[in-house]
Design a protein around this motif. Sequence first.
Motif, PDB file in Angstrom:
ATOM      1  N   THR A   1       0.876  -1.175   0.000  1.00  0.00           N
ATOM      2  CA  THR A   1       0.000   0.000   0.000  1.00  0.00           C
ATOM      3  C   THR A   1       0.910   1.220   0.000  1.00  0.00           C
ATOM      4  O   THR A   1       2.071   1.131   0.413  1.00  0.00           O
ATOM      5  N   ALA A   2       0.405   2.335  -0.461  1.00  0.00           N
ATOM      6  CA  ALA A   2       1.227   3.541  -0.585  1.00  0.00           C
ATOM      7  C   ALA A   2       1.809   3.981   0.753  1.00  0.00           C
ATOM      8  O   ALA A   2       2.946   4.465   0.806  1.00  0.00           O
ATOM      9  N   ASP A   3       1.062   3.805   1.838  1.00  0.00           N
ATOM     10  CA  ASP A   3       1.563   4.253   3.135  1.00  0.00           C
ATOM     11  C   ASP A   3       2.744   3.423   3.631  1.00  0.00           C
ATOM     12  O   ASP A   3       3.462   3.844   4.529  1.00  0.00           O
ATOM     13  N   ARG A   4       2.982   2.261   3.028  1.00  0.00           N
ATOM     14  CA  ARG A   4       4.131   1.435   3.417  1.00  0.00           C
ATOM     15  C   ARG A   4       5.370   1.752   2.598  1.00  0.00           C
ATOM     16  O   ARG A   4       6.456   1.268   2.907  1.00  0.00           O
ATOM     17  N   ILE A   5       5.235   2.573   1.562  1.00  0.00           N
ATOM     18  CA  ILE A   5       6.394   2.959   0.756  1.00  0.00           C
ATOM     19  C   ILE A   5       7.118   4.090   1.484  1.00  0.00           C
ATOM     20  O   ILE A   5       6.562   5.161   1.709  1.00  0.00           O
ATOM     21  N   LEU A   6       8.350   3.838   1.862  1.00  0.00           N
ATOM     22  CA  LEU A   6       9.147   4.829   2.586  1.00  0.00           C
ATOM     23  C   LEU A   6       9.884   5.753   1.633  1.00  0.00           C
ATOM     24  O   LEU A   6       9.980   6.954   1.872  1.00  0.00           O
ATOM     25  N   SER A   7      10.438   5.190   0.568  1.00  0.00           N
ATOM     26  CA  SER A   7      11.150   6.005  -0.419  1.00  0.00           C
ATOM     27  C   SER A   7      11.303   5.230  -1.714  1.00  0.00           C
ATOM     28  O   SER A   7      11.283   3.999  -1.722  1.00  0.00           O
ATOM     29  N   ALA A   8      11.432   5.975  -2.795  1.00  0.00           N
ATOM     30  CA  ALA A   8      11.704   5.391  -4.113  1.00  0.00           C
ATOM     31  C   ALA A   8      12.658   6.333  -4.827  1.00  0.00           C
ATOM     32  O   ALA A   8      12.399   7.534  -4.913  1.00  0.00           O
ATOM     33  N   THR A   9      13.767   5.792  -5.297  1.00  0.00           N
ATOM     34  CA  THR A   9      14.777   6.604  -5.977  1.00  0.00           C
ATOM     35  C   THR A   9      15.090   5.975  -7.328  1.00  0.00           C
ATOM     36  O   THR A   9      15.356   4.774  -7.411  1.00  0.00           O
ATOM     37  N   PHE A  10      15.034   6.794  -8.376  1.00  0.00           N
ATOM     38  CA  PHE A  10      15.370   6.369  -9.732  1.00  0.00           C
ATOM     39  C   PHE A  10      16.807   6.778 -10.008  1.00  0.00           C
ATOM     40  O   PHE A  10      17.179   7.932  -9.827  1.00  0.00           O
ATOM     41  N   TYR A  11      17.629   5.821 -10.423  1.00  0.00           N
ATOM     42  CA  TYR A  11      19.031   6.067 -10.754  1.00  0.00           C
ATOM     43  C   TYR A  11      19.246   5.767 -12.230  1.00  0.00           C
ATOM     44  O   TYR A  11      18.739   4.764 -12.740  1.00  0.00           O
ATOM     45  N   THR A  12      20.000   6.611 -12.886  1.00  0.00           N
ATOM     46  CA  THR A  12      20.344   6.354 -14.277  1.00  0.00           C
ATOM     47  C   THR A  12      21.749   6.879 -14.560  1.00  0.00           C
ATOM     48  O   THR A  12      22.172   7.884 -13.999  1.00  0.00           O
ATOM     49  N   ALA A  13      22.461   6.173 -15.415  1.00  0.00           N
ATOM     50  CA  ALA A  13      23.818   6.564 -15.780  1.00  0.00           C
ATOM     51  C   ALA A  13      23.784   7.421 -17.039  1.00  0.00           C
ATOM     52  O   ALA A  13      23.057   7.121 -17.980  1.00  0.00           O
ATOM     53  N   LYS A  14      24.560   8.482 -17.038  1.00  0.00           N
ATOM     54  CA  LYS A  14      24.655   9.341 -18.222  1.00  0.00           C
ATOM     55  C   LYS A  14      25.432   8.625 -19.317  1.00  0.00           C
ATOM     56  O   LYS A  14      26.439   7.996 -19.066  1.00  0.00           O
ATOM     57  N   SER A  15      24.944   8.767 -20.555  1.00  0.00           N
ATOM     58  CA  SER A  15      25.648   8.157 -21.679  1.00  0.00           C
ATOM     59  C   SER A  15      26.361   9.198 -22.533  1.00  0.00           C
ATOM     60  O   SER A  15      27.197   8.850 -23.351  1.00  0.00           O
ATOM     61  N   SER A  16      26.027  10.457 -22.348  1.00  0.00           N
ATOM     62  CA  SER A  16      26.656  11.496 -23.169  1.00  0.00           C
ATOM     63  C   SER A  16      27.815  12.126 -22.426  1.00  0.00           C
ATOM     64  O   SER A  16      27.902  12.067 -21.210  1.00  0.00           O
TER      65      SER A  16
ATOM     66  N   VAL B   1      26.227   9.352 -12.546  1.00  0.00           N
ATOM     67  CA  VAL B   1      24.930   8.771 -12.206  1.00  0.00           C
ATOM     68  C   VAL B   1      24.012   9.877 -11.706  1.00  0.00           C
ATOM     69  O   VAL B   1      24.394  10.681 -10.866  1.00  0.00           O
ATOM     70  N   ILE B   2      22.805   9.915 -12.265  1.00  0.00           N
ATOM     71  CA  ILE B   2      21.811  10.906 -11.876  1.00  0.00           C
ATOM     72  C   ILE B   2      20.773  10.192 -11.010  1.00  0.00           C
ATOM     73  O   ILE B   2      20.327   9.097 -11.347  1.00  0.00           O
ATOM     74  N   ALA B   3      20.390  10.803  -9.890  1.00  0.00           N
ATOM     75  CA  ALA B   3      19.413  10.201  -8.980  1.00  0.00           C
ATOM     76  C   ALA B   3      18.233  11.143  -8.772  1.00  0.00           C
ATOM     77  O   ALA B   3      18.418  12.354  -8.635  1.00  0.00           O
ATOM     78  N   PHE B   4      17.038  10.574  -8.756  1.00  0.00           N
ATOM     79  CA  PHE B   4      15.814  11.343  -8.525  1.00  0.00           C
ATOM     80  C   PHE B   4      14.994  10.675  -7.435  1.00  0.00           C
ATOM     81  O   PHE B   4      14.773   9.463  -7.474  1.00  0.00           O
ATOM     82  N   ASN B   5      14.511  11.463  -6.504  1.00  0.00           N
ATOM     83  CA  ASN B   5      13.577  10.973  -5.504  1.00  0.00           C
ATOM     84  C   ASN B   5      12.189  10.971  -6.150  1.00  0.00           C
ATOM     85  O   ASN B   5      11.624  12.020  -6.409  1.00  0.00           O
ATOM     86  N   ILE B   6      11.658   9.788  -6.427  1.00  0.00           N
ATOM     87  CA  ILE B   6      10.350   9.672  -7.081  1.00  0.00           C
ATOM     88  C   ILE B   6       9.296   9.099  -6.128  1.00  0.00           C
ATOM     89  O   ILE B   6       8.279   8.555  -6.558  1.00  0.00           O
ATOM     90  N   THR B   7       9.512   9.272  -4.839  1.00  0.00           N
ATOM     91  CA  THR B   7       8.611   8.705  -3.840  1.00  0.00           C
ATOM     92  C   THR B   7       7.174   9.173  -4.025  1.00  0.00           C
ATOM     93  O   THR B   7       6.242   8.354  -4.030  1.00  0.00           O
ATOM     94  N   SER B   8       6.958  10.476  -4.184  1.00  0.00           N
ATOM     95  CA  SER B   8       5.584  10.983  -4.307  1.00  0.00           C
ATOM     96  C   SER B   8       4.905  10.432  -5.556  1.00  0.00           C
ATOM     97  O   SER B   8       3.710  10.114  -5.533  1.00  0.00           O
ATOM     98  N   LEU B   9       5.636  10.291  -6.634  1.00  0.00           N
ATOM     99  CA  LEU B   9       5.076   9.751  -7.871  1.00  0.00           C
ATOM    100  C   LEU B   9       4.701   8.270  -7.697  1.00  0.00           C
ATOM    101  O   LEU B   9       3.606   7.847  -8.069  1.00  0.00           O
ATOM    102  N   VAL B  10       5.589   7.500  -7.109  1.00  0.00           N
ATOM    103  CA  VAL B  10       5.349   6.075  -6.912  1.00  0.00           C
ATOM    104  C   VAL B  10       4.166   5.851  -5.957  1.00  0.00           C
ATOM    105  O   VAL B  10       3.330   4.980  -6.174  1.00  0.00           O
ATOM    106  N   LYS B  11       4.068   6.660  -4.913  1.00  0.00           N
ATOM    107  CA  LYS B  11       2.922   6.551  -3.996  1.00  0.00           C
ATOM    108  C   LYS B  11       1.620   6.897  -4.721  1.00  0.00           C
ATOM    109  O   LYS B  11       0.586   6.259  -4.485  1.00  0.00           O
TER     110      LYS B  11
END
Length: 189
Positions: free
Chosen positions: A28-43, A89-99
């Motif tokens: 459930t959304a209330d059990r999600i503490l955090s979600a982070t998207f990581y991606t490596a730059k290619s350029s 590496v680029i990191a984004f906090n996507i917790t609100s979106l995932v919830k």
Amino acid sequence: YVDEPYGAGRILVRLPGLYNSERFQSLTADRILSATFYTAKSSSKTPDYVNLYRGTDTKWGENTATWNNAANQYATDGNLGTSSASSSVIAFNITSLVKAWRNNYLFPSTGFMLINQNETDVNKKFGIYSSEHSNTEKRPYVVLNYSGTIWLNAATLTMGKRDTRTLIATTDPAGGTVTWTSSNEAVAT
């Protein structure tokens, strides 16, 4: 996709490996503490910052998205995250979106869009490696932290000398790992 005359590029991202997983579906959304998207730059270019906006079109396809049909398929009601692209590496906090996906407020199939803050300077453009890249260490990934619950088959036990009892742990989500320890192995192991 890129608008060649202007050199502006935007990247559409979906996370089906996350939102189609049994684990994600069991939370459930209330059990999600955090979600982070990581991606490596290619350029090799170094953009100042990259913004993340939620997507708005559920029908885009990775082989059909172009500047003409997808450039504006993102929500203008707010930037959901900004990340410095000065590292590899680029990191984004996507917790609100995932919830919001788990609460069914938003459709996960819309994904999100990465937009460089400076789209007019070709020296600030960026690219990322895809999930199909041959080097698995360069593929994008998500780290999802969530709370779980553990139940034991007994809350208290009354035991005599040399008695044995077995505790059984049940986890939610199912399949969680339970590690048993004892502060006094002469009494319990």
